[in-house]
Design an enzyme around this catalytic site. Structure first.
Site, PDB file in Angstrom:
ATOM      1  N   ARG A  80       0.836  -1.197   0.000  1.00 31.68           N
ATOM      2  CA  ARG A  80       0.000   0.000   0.000  1.00 31.68           C
ATOM      3  C   ARG A  80       0.872   1.248   0.000  1.00 31.68           C
ATOM      4  O   ARG A  80       2.031   1.226   0.428  1.00 31.68           O
ATOM      5  CB  ARG A  80      -0.923   0.011   1.231  1.00 31.68           C
ATOM      6  CG  ARG A  80      -1.916  -1.137   1.255  1.00 31.68           C
ATOM      7  CD  ARG A  80      -2.849  -1.050   2.449  1.00 31.68           C
ATOM      8  NE  ARG A  80      -3.765  -2.184   2.502  1.00 31.68           N
ATOM      9  CZ  ARG A  80      -4.892  -2.278   1.805  1.00 31.68           C
ATOM     10  NH1 ARG A  80      -5.252  -1.268   1.026  1.00 31.68           N
ATOM     11  NH2 ARG A  80      -5.666  -3.326   1.912  1.00 31.68           N
ATOM     12  N   LYS A 224      -4.582 -18.918  -3.991  1.00 34.50           N
ATOM     13  CA  LYS A 224      -5.364 -17.879  -4.655  1.00 34.50           C
ATOM     14  C   LYS A 224      -4.587 -17.351  -5.861  1.00 34.50           C
ATOM     15  O   LYS A 224      -3.469 -16.871  -5.733  1.00 34.50           O
ATOM     16  CB  LYS A 224      -5.681 -16.747  -3.673  1.00 34.50           C
ATOM     17  CG  LYS A 224      -6.622 -17.174  -2.559  1.00 34.50           C
ATOM     18  CD  LYS A 224      -6.846 -16.068  -1.538  1.00 34.50           C
ATOM     19  CE  LYS A 224      -7.584 -14.889  -2.126  1.00 34.50           C
ATOM     20  NZ  LYS A 224      -7.855 -13.838  -1.095  1.00 34.50           N
TER      21      LYS A 224
END
Length: 487
Positions: A80, A224
């Site tokens: 981030r 994933k």
């Protein structure tokens, strides 16, 4: 409790538990509407919150007399940007900025990010995407520890928004400090399955499994697939992962959105080839987060997933924070059932299976004895007009092998290990039940039909195909297929 019927749903439904569904009454309705697997998103919430949810799920399982699989979804190494001056900055198209490791913006032309080793992982010409792909930048220069970027598609960047590097293979550890703590929590509280985020290679899955083994557990790992590097390495990842999740949101950010449908098809085919359950996730019923009815496009998307052979479809915000969580699950359940009913009516190359492989264009290979037994069980079930295929298994591997062929009858797997029966709910058409009878062949052959009747799975006159490894007490791999009429 499992009640057999020819039209019982084979593709499973996963729902994310959150504020909209985190109460007993709603969760009971969700299970009654068709929820099979409860996902806990560890990107949000404290361990105390998640423990309450785990206890709630187990309580609802007892109330509804239905087994509910618990899937722990780890946050993963998410990158981030830091805290920006004024909380946001306008990135003008053509503007030049510097990416610098840090937590707080000091000057307008500097964008701090929380990734220390960025310089060693990226190259000039590669893309940087921010805020879930809304903002696109390009690396134009690397100076020492600073990365100079040019804005290709601009807009407002707000503090703590996501940063993606779709063209780069990052050296971030697959498990962050938070993920490791969450993983220990999940194993200690006996979650059934663990989903590993931002997998790039088979080594990432192996690393997670090493930590789980060190904790004395064998909890299965769902890889994933949300990075281009993972799509490129999908065959190797499928070999070591226990299941695969197609996380279409981040995959669409990492690559071009228009490529996601073909990625999905490739991933599903690779998973089925290796008898690994595959989950389709992200925006299956996004409109039902706010509205009581699904769009035609969303229904077509769900139908496409079923037709391609997905083991599970997943709902996220629709169930976690949406206004209509129960209606969302009911809509998905109805759509899956309708498509599966149509599929079973279609002629196929082999009358015993449902035709998914015809649509995929895949010729599933028989590579070993287990595969041969699995296909023989499907053929026997068709020829004998069986009500179900019943597997007696310590590990559940034969049930997954049978599921790979997508037979036209349900698959019931009886295992003495409760955790195995819970994990099998990820697999298409498989329903796991803990089995107290696992001692010797004579006990199995004589007592299993009575047990099936007692559980309400079959009735007198029903035909079932049974598979087992005999002698049972020698823990052999499955080597027997038996046709049994219930008396």
């Amino acid at each position: 409790m499992v009640t057999l019927s020819g039209d019982m749903r084979r593709c499973k439904i996963i729902g994310t538990i959150g504020p909209a569904s985190q109460n007993e009454a709603t969760l009971v309705e969700l299970v009654q509407a068709g929820l099979d697997i409860a996902r806990l998103n560890f990107s949000h919430g404290s361990h105390e919150d998640h423990l309450k949810t785990i206890q709630l799920i187990k309580r609802v399982s007892e109330i509804t007399h239905k087994s509910i699989t618990i899937l722990q979804d780890l946050q993963g190494p998410k990158i981030r940007c830091g805290t920006l001056l004024g909380g946001k900055v306008m990135l003008e198209k053509g503007g030049i900025y510097q990416l610098i490791y840090g937590s707080t913006q000091s000057e307008d032309h500097i964008i701090p990010i929380d990734y220390k080793d960025l310089v060693g992982d990226i190259e000039v010409g590669q893309r940087v995407m921010m805020d879930d792909g809304l903002l696109i930048l390009e690396v134009i220069n690397i100076k020492g520890r600073d990365v100079e970027v040019k804005v290709i598609e601009g807009g407002w960047l707000r503090s703590r928004k996501s940063v993606n590097f779709p063209d780069s293979i990052l050296s971030l550890p697959i498990l962050s400090e938070k993920d490791t703590k969450d993983l220990v929590f999940g194993v200690n509280h006996n979650v059934d399955v663990i989903a590993l985020s931002f997998v790039q290679s088979a080594e990432d899955v192996k690393e997670c499994k090493k930590v789980i083994a060190a904790l004395g557990a064998d909890t299965p790992v769902v890889a994933k697939i949300e990075k281009i590097s993972a799509v490129e390495n999908i065959e190797d990842i499928c070999e070591v992962a226990d299941a695969i999740m197609i996380a279409r949101g981040d995959l669409g950010v990492e690559g071009k959105i228009e490529k996601v449908p073909t990625f999905q098809r490739k991933i599903i085919a690779s998973s089925i080839q290796r008898a690994k359950p595959v989950i389709i996730a992200t925006q299956m019923l996004e409109s039902m987060t706010h509205y009581p009815r699904a769009s035609f496009a969303e229904r077509a998307d769900m139908a496409g997933g079923v037709l391609e052979g997905a083991d599970c479809l997943m709902l996220s915000a629709e169930v976690a924070t949406g206004k209509y969580p129960v209606a969302s699950v009911a809509t998905m359940n109805a759509t899956i059932c309708e498509v599966e009913h149509w599929m079973r009516q279609q002629p196929t190359r082999s009358a015993s299976v449902s035709g998914f492989h015809d649509l995929l264009g895949e010729n599933i290979a028989i590579a070993n004895d287990r595969d041969a037994v699995a296909f023989a069980a499907c053929e026997a079930a068709y020829l004998a007009k069986a009500k179900a295929i019943v597997c007696v298994s310590l590990t559940g591997s034969i049930a997954r092998a049978i599921s790979r062929w997508r037979p036209k009858v349900p698959i019931i797997c009886l295992s003495p290990r409760k955790e195995i029966s819970q994990r099998l709910h990820l697999s298409w058409g498989v329903y796991g039940i803990q089995n107290p009878i696992f001692y010797n062949t004579d006990t199995l052959i004589q007592s299993l039909p009575e047990l099936l009747k007692k559980l309400g799975i079959v009735q007198k006159g029903d035909v079932v195909v049974m598979t087992a490894g005999i002698p049972i007490n020698h823990l052999r791999s499955t080597n027997m297929v038996k046709i049994n009429t219930i008396v």
